[in-house]
Design an enzyme around this catalytic site. Sequence first.
Site, PDB file in Angstrom:
ATOM      1  N   ASP A  55       6.169   0.382   5.623  1.00  0.00           N
ATOM      2  CA  ASP A  55       7.045  -0.550   6.329  1.00  0.00           C
ATOM      3  C   ASP A  55       8.386   0.164   6.556  1.00  0.00           C
ATOM      4  O   ASP A  55       8.509   1.373   6.310  1.00  0.00           O
ATOM      5  CB  ASP A  55       7.179  -1.881   5.568  1.00  0.00           C
ATOM      6  CG  ASP A  55       7.951  -1.756   4.263  1.00  0.00           C
ATOM      7  OD1 ASP A  55       8.323  -0.625   3.877  1.00  0.00           O
ATOM      8  OD2 ASP A  55       8.194  -2.807   3.613  1.00  0.00           O
TER       9      ASP A  55
ATOM     10  N   CYS B 162       6.252   1.402   0.645  1.00  0.00           N
ATOM     11  CA  CYS B 162       7.156   0.314   0.993  1.00  0.00           C
ATOM     12  C   CYS B 162       8.347   0.433   0.043  1.00  0.00           C
ATOM     13  O   CYS B 162       8.514   1.485  -0.578  1.00  0.00           O
ATOM     14  CB  CYS B 162       6.468  -1.053   0.958  1.00  0.00           C
ATOM     15  SG  CYS B 162       5.973  -1.652  -0.669  1.00  0.00           S
TER      16      CYS B 162
ATOM     17  N   THR C 121       9.142  -0.999  -2.911  1.00  0.00           N
ATOM     18  CA  THR C 121       8.713  -0.852  -4.306  1.00  0.00           C
ATOM     19  C   THR C 121       7.341  -0.196  -4.447  1.00  0.00           C
ATOM     20  O   THR C 121       6.980   0.218  -5.551  1.00  0.00           O
ATOM     21  CB  THR C 121       8.604  -2.235  -4.971  1.00  0.00           C
ATOM     22  OG1 THR C 121       7.679  -3.018  -4.192  1.00  0.00           O
ATOM     23  CG2 THR C 121       9.946  -2.939  -5.028  1.00  0.00           C
TER      24      THR C 121
ATOM     25  N   HIS D   5     -10.335   8.335 -13.106  1.00  0.00           N
ATOM     26  CA  HIS D   5     -11.019   7.239 -13.807  1.00  0.00           C
ATOM     27  C   HIS D   5     -11.308   6.030 -12.917  1.00  0.00           C
ATOM     28  O   HIS D   5     -12.217   5.263 -13.218  1.00  0.00           O
ATOM     29  CB  HIS D   5     -10.182   6.780 -15.012  1.00  0.00           C
ATOM     30  CG  HIS D   5     -10.247   7.729 -16.168  1.00  0.00           C
ATOM     31  ND1 HIS D   5      -9.783   7.419 -17.424  1.00  0.00           N
ATOM     32  CD2 HIS D   5     -10.747   9.001 -16.247  1.00  0.00           C
ATOM     33  CE1 HIS D   5      -9.983   8.452 -18.236  1.00  0.00           C
ATOM     34  NE2 HIS D   5     -10.550   9.432 -17.542  1.00  0.00           N
TER      35      HIS D   5
ATOM     36  N   HIS E 124     -16.967   5.923 -16.101  1.00  0.00           N
ATOM     37  CA  HIS E 124     -15.970   5.374 -15.178  1.00  0.00           C
ATOM     38  C   HIS E 124     -16.638   4.786 -13.935  1.00  0.00           C
ATOM     39  O   HIS E 124     -16.120   3.857 -13.331  1.00  0.00           O
ATOM     40  CB  HIS E 124     -14.949   6.445 -14.806  1.00  0.00           C
ATOM     41  CG  HIS E 124     -14.318   7.067 -16.005  1.00  0.00           C
ATOM     42  ND1 HIS E 124     -13.549   6.338 -16.886  1.00  0.00           N
ATOM     43  CD2 HIS E 124     -14.391   8.326 -16.509  1.00  0.00           C
ATOM     44  CE1 HIS E 124     -13.154   7.131 -17.872  1.00  0.00           C
ATOM     45  NE2 HIS E 124     -13.653   8.341 -17.671  1.00  0.00           N
TER      46      HIS E 124
END
Length: 149
Positions: free
Chosen positions: A7, A64, A66, A97, A132
């Site tokens: 963004d 973005c 955060t 993993h 995994h």
Amino acid sequence: MYAIASDHAGLPLKRSIEEHLKERGIEYKDYGTDTEASCDYAVFGKRACDAVMRGECERAILCCGTGVGISIAANKVRGIRCVCCSDPYSAAMGRRHNDANALAIGARVVGTELANFIVDAFLDAAFEGDRHARRVGQIMAIERGEEIE
Ligand code: RB5
């Protein structure tokens, strides 16, 4: 081919990561945004993740402010396993993993040099399979609405 998207808040970090990918000779396709005008991270995150799910791109790198919003949106795209990372260890382990096929980084959280380390860790680590694979299979079963125990 990698998909990359952001963004407006993630745009400066995306540009920096693009330079890093160029230096490493890694091809990418930019799914926007390409202006500083305020926009909605889900729109651009989904575009990049859709390209991954269509098989046009191997994995996605998303930015973005955060990294949180765009990672949440990415994880709503069926088949996407997006890790939001502020450190290289988590990015590598997300590949090894969790078979993560998308990486989100917060431009307001992580500096450009650290982001390059995070991107490198994500690019260079491989899924280890084995136990995994069973756990990732359970994640995908949850996505299909199935019981896993
Ligand atoms: C935009 O201001 C900001 O909310 C967005 O980039 C992101 O941080 C949301 O999770």
